[in-house]
Scaffold this motif. Sequence first.
Motif, PDB file in Angstrom:
ATOM      1  N   UNK A  40      46.636  32.294  71.604  1.00  0.00           N
ATOM      2  CA  UNK A  40      47.716  32.993  72.315  1.00  0.00           C
ATOM      3  C   UNK A  40      47.548  32.874  73.823  1.00  0.00           C
ATOM      4  N   UNK A  41      46.325  32.929  74.255  1.00  0.00           N
ATOM      5  CA  UNK A  41      46.071  32.757  75.689  1.00  0.00           C
ATOM      6  C   UNK A  41      46.454  31.339  76.127  1.00  0.00           C
ATOM      7  N   UNK A  42      46.111  30.362  75.311  1.00  0.00           N
ATOM      8  CA  UNK A  42      46.467  28.977  75.616  1.00  0.00           C
ATOM      9  C   UNK A  42      47.975  28.787  75.639  1.00  0.00           C
ATOM     10  N   UNK A  43      48.669  29.563  74.809  1.00  0.00           N
ATOM     11  CA  UNK A  43      50.124  29.470  74.712  1.00  0.00           C
ATOM     12  C   UNK A  43      50.823  30.071  75.936  1.00  0.00           C
ATOM     13  N   UNK A  44      50.121  31.007  76.608  1.00  0.00           N
ATOM     14  CA  UNK A  44      50.698  31.630  77.791  1.00  0.00           C
ATOM     15  C   UNK A  44      50.843  33.135  77.732  1.00  0.00           C
ATOM     16  N   UNK A  45      50.245  33.750  76.725  1.00  0.00           N
ATOM     17  CA  UNK A  45      50.299  35.211  76.600  1.00  0.00           C
ATOM     18  C   UNK A  45      49.421  35.880  77.658  1.00  0.00           C
ATOM     19  N   UNK A  46      49.840  37.065  78.110  1.00  0.00           N
ATOM     20  CA  UNK A  46      48.966  37.919  78.921  1.00  0.00           C
ATOM     21  C   UNK A  46      47.811  38.409  78.055  1.00  0.00           C
ATOM     22  N   UNK A  47      48.132  38.771  76.813  1.00  0.00           N
ATOM     23  CA  UNK A  47      47.151  39.362  75.910  1.00  0.00           C
ATOM     24  C   UNK A  47      46.972  38.495  74.670  1.00  0.00           C
ATOM     25  N   UNK A  48      45.711  38.245  74.328  1.00  0.00           N
ATOM     26  CA  UNK A  48      45.418  37.462  73.127  1.00  0.00           C
ATOM     27  C   UNK A  48      45.122  38.322  71.919  1.00  0.00           C
ATOM     28  N   UNK A  49      45.410  39.620  71.993  1.00  0.00           N
ATOM     29  CA  UNK A  49      45.123  40.538  70.890  1.00  0.00           C
ATOM     30  C   UNK A  49      46.242  40.511  69.848  1.00  0.00           C
ATOM     31  N   UNK A  50      45.844  40.575  68.585  1.00  0.00           N
ATOM     32  CA  UNK A  50      46.829  40.597  67.497  1.00  0.00           C
ATOM     33  C   UNK A  50      46.171  41.102  66.225  1.00  0.00           C
ATOM     34  N   UNK A  51      46.980  41.616  65.321  1.00  0.00           N
ATOM     35  CA  UNK A  51      46.477  41.912  63.983  1.00  0.00           C
ATOM     36  C   UNK A  51      46.314  40.604  63.221  1.00  0.00           C
ATOM     37  N   UNK A  52      45.219  40.472  62.494  1.00  0.00           N
ATOM     38  CA  UNK A  52      44.987  39.244  61.738  1.00  0.00           C
ATOM     39  C   UNK A  52      45.458  39.418  60.292  1.00  0.00           C
ATOM     40  N   UNK A  53      46.413  38.569  59.904  1.00  0.00           N
ATOM     41  CA  UNK A  53      46.938  38.587  58.534  1.00  0.00           C
ATOM     42  C   UNK A  53      46.777  37.185  57.958  1.00  0.00           C
ATOM     43  N   UNK A  54      46.018  37.011  56.876  1.00  0.00           N
ATOM     44  CA  UNK A  54      45.814  35.671  56.322  1.00  0.00           C
ATOM     45  C   UNK A  54      47.104  35.072  55.781  1.00  0.00           C
ATOM     46  N   UNK A  55      47.282  33.787  55.964  1.00  0.00           N
ATOM     47  CA  UNK A  55      48.483  33.121  55.473  1.00  0.00           C
ATOM     48  C   UNK A  55      48.348  32.878  53.976  1.00  0.00           C
ATOM     49  N   UNK A  56      49.316  33.332  53.175  1.00  0.00           N
ATOM     50  CA  UNK A  56      49.206  33.138  51.724  1.00  0.00           C
ATOM     51  C   UNK A  56      49.539  31.705  51.316  1.00  0.00           C
ATOM     52  N   UNK A  57      48.966  31.262  50.217  1.00  0.00           N
ATOM     53  CA  UNK A  57      49.279  29.964  49.627  1.00  0.00           C
ATOM     54  C   UNK A  57      50.129  30.226  48.385  1.00  0.00           C
ATOM     55  N   UNK A  58      51.408  29.871  48.475  1.00  0.00           N
ATOM     56  CA  UNK A  58      52.334  30.208  47.392  1.00  0.00           C
ATOM     57  C   UNK A  58      52.496  29.100  46.355  1.00  0.00           C
ATOM     58  N   UNK A  59      51.736  28.015  46.487  1.00  0.00           N
ATOM     59  CA  UNK A  59      51.901  26.892  45.560  1.00  0.00           C
ATOM     60  C   UNK A  59      51.637  27.300  44.108  1.00  0.00           C
ATOM     61  N   UNK A  60      50.778  28.261  43.919  1.00  0.00           N
ATOM     62  CA  UNK A  60      50.461  28.709  42.559  1.00  0.00           C
ATOM     63  C   UNK A  60      51.563  29.606  41.984  1.00  0.00           C
ATOM     64  N   UNK A  61      52.464  30.075  42.846  1.00  0.00           N
ATOM     65  CA  UNK A  61      53.487  31.027  42.412  1.00  0.00           C
ATOM     66  C   UNK A  61      54.891  30.431  42.359  1.00  0.00           C
ATOM     67  N   UNK A  62      55.208  29.562  43.325  1.00  0.00           N
ATOM     68  CA  UNK A  62      56.590  29.106  43.492  1.00  0.00           C
ATOM     69  C   UNK A  62      56.661  27.587  43.590  1.00  0.00           C
ATOM     70  N   UNK A  63      57.799  27.027  43.158  1.00  0.00           N
ATOM     71  CA  UNK A  63      57.968  25.580  43.272  1.00  0.00           C
ATOM     72  C   UNK A  63      58.385  25.205  44.696  1.00  0.00           C
ATOM     73  N   UNK A  64      58.392  23.921  44.973  1.00  0.00           N
ATOM     74  CA  UNK A  64      58.684  23.440  46.328  1.00  0.00           C
ATOM     75  C   UNK A  64      60.073  23.854  46.787  1.00  0.00           C
ATOM     76  N   UNK A  65      61.049  23.785  45.907  1.00  0.00           N
ATOM     77  CA  UNK A  65      62.425  24.155  46.259  1.00  0.00           C
ATOM     78  C   UNK A  65      62.496  25.599  46.745  1.00  0.00           C
TER      79      UNK A  65
END
Length: 407
Positions: A40-65
């Motif tokens: 975020x700092x590299x992107x240009x934010x004043x603050x690099x603080x954020x809540x961390x939420x893991x990105x889910x992998x939905x391949x096991x649940x849903x098809x590509x469409x």
Amino acid sequence: MENRVVITGMGIYSCLGITLDEVKESLYHGKSGIIFNPERKDFGYRSGLTGYVPKPDLKAYLNRRQRISMGEESEYAYMATIQAFENAGITQEFLDEHEVGILYGNDSVSQAVIEATDIVREKKDTTLMGSGAIFKSMNSTVTMNLSTIFKLRGINMTVSAACASGSHSLGLAYMMIKNKMQDIVVCGGAQETNQYGMASFDGLGVFSVREEDPAGASRPFDSGRDGLIPSGGAATLIVESLESARKRGAPVIAEILGYGFSSNGGHISTPNVTGPSTAMRRSLENAGLRASDIDYINAHATSTPIGDANEAKAIYEIFGGDVPVSSTKSMTGHECWMAGASEIVYSLLMMQHSFIAPNINLENPDEDAKNINLIVETKNQNIDVFLSNSFGFGGTNSALIVSKFKN
């Protein structure tokens, strides 16, 4: 006779955990989900603080469409919703055979819009955006994706009400079910956590810059607070008429007793005292309760100087200084469009396990905060009835009252 309105399922995907048990443990132990993100700092934010939420992998649940129509907020919402359905004992077979609605809070989609636009700018060809781009980039992306994935045939609408979006989704479902317009509604709120989503907020200078201490940076009601911290994820609640729940033998988690709302009618971003107090008072009137009936208040308090002070004034005006109060945003940061729903889940977990989560990082309450009963360490206490506040830009306010279920 009006319907009684109950909650029969809940699911959560947040920086405090991605299961109900994980989140309960974080709440009980006052564990923060805030990190420093150098990107975020590299992107240009004043603050690099954020809540961390893991990105889910939905391949096991849903098809590509199905997946190509879903942005980050829809992925979070899907994960929270499959949890909530399981918690409520609702199968796809049941959804196929019954009319179930969806009202979900979401008030922006940034990453999908920016990425699609960048492709056109670079390639000068709109067809290269892909067939899923339009469905990922609309504000109603969550409801359009979930309603088609789960084949929902009832009310289908996104609630866009800034940081009160998730709360208003529950309030509107409560009103529809109470008045016999729907039997079951999937409710909730979702918020993207990518660097595009909160850049404009950062530009306003409202984020904490206490980057050396991420876990200690969100400080609702503390005199040393210097701003909020963005966060996100999704929370889903299954809201149902008591008659419907009994008919299918569903577990009843709690009952929604009251919904209060108001508009400040003033500044677009600076909150006041009258609007929040009106919403809280209206929720009590709607529930037929007195201020003394409330065992706990989950405050909206985001760790901003004016907002926290005005909410403390509004709480004191109605409840005095006795009712226990804490802001779970001290641990989560501000989950924005999902906050009004996630904070109901957090409060329900406290109700189920008989404790009040602490308002962490509260070392020196400001003058207004000193007047209310802020809980700074986990308190083992029975909660029969709680009130949850949610306020947002434009002066939108929502207050929900939820109780333990009693036959």
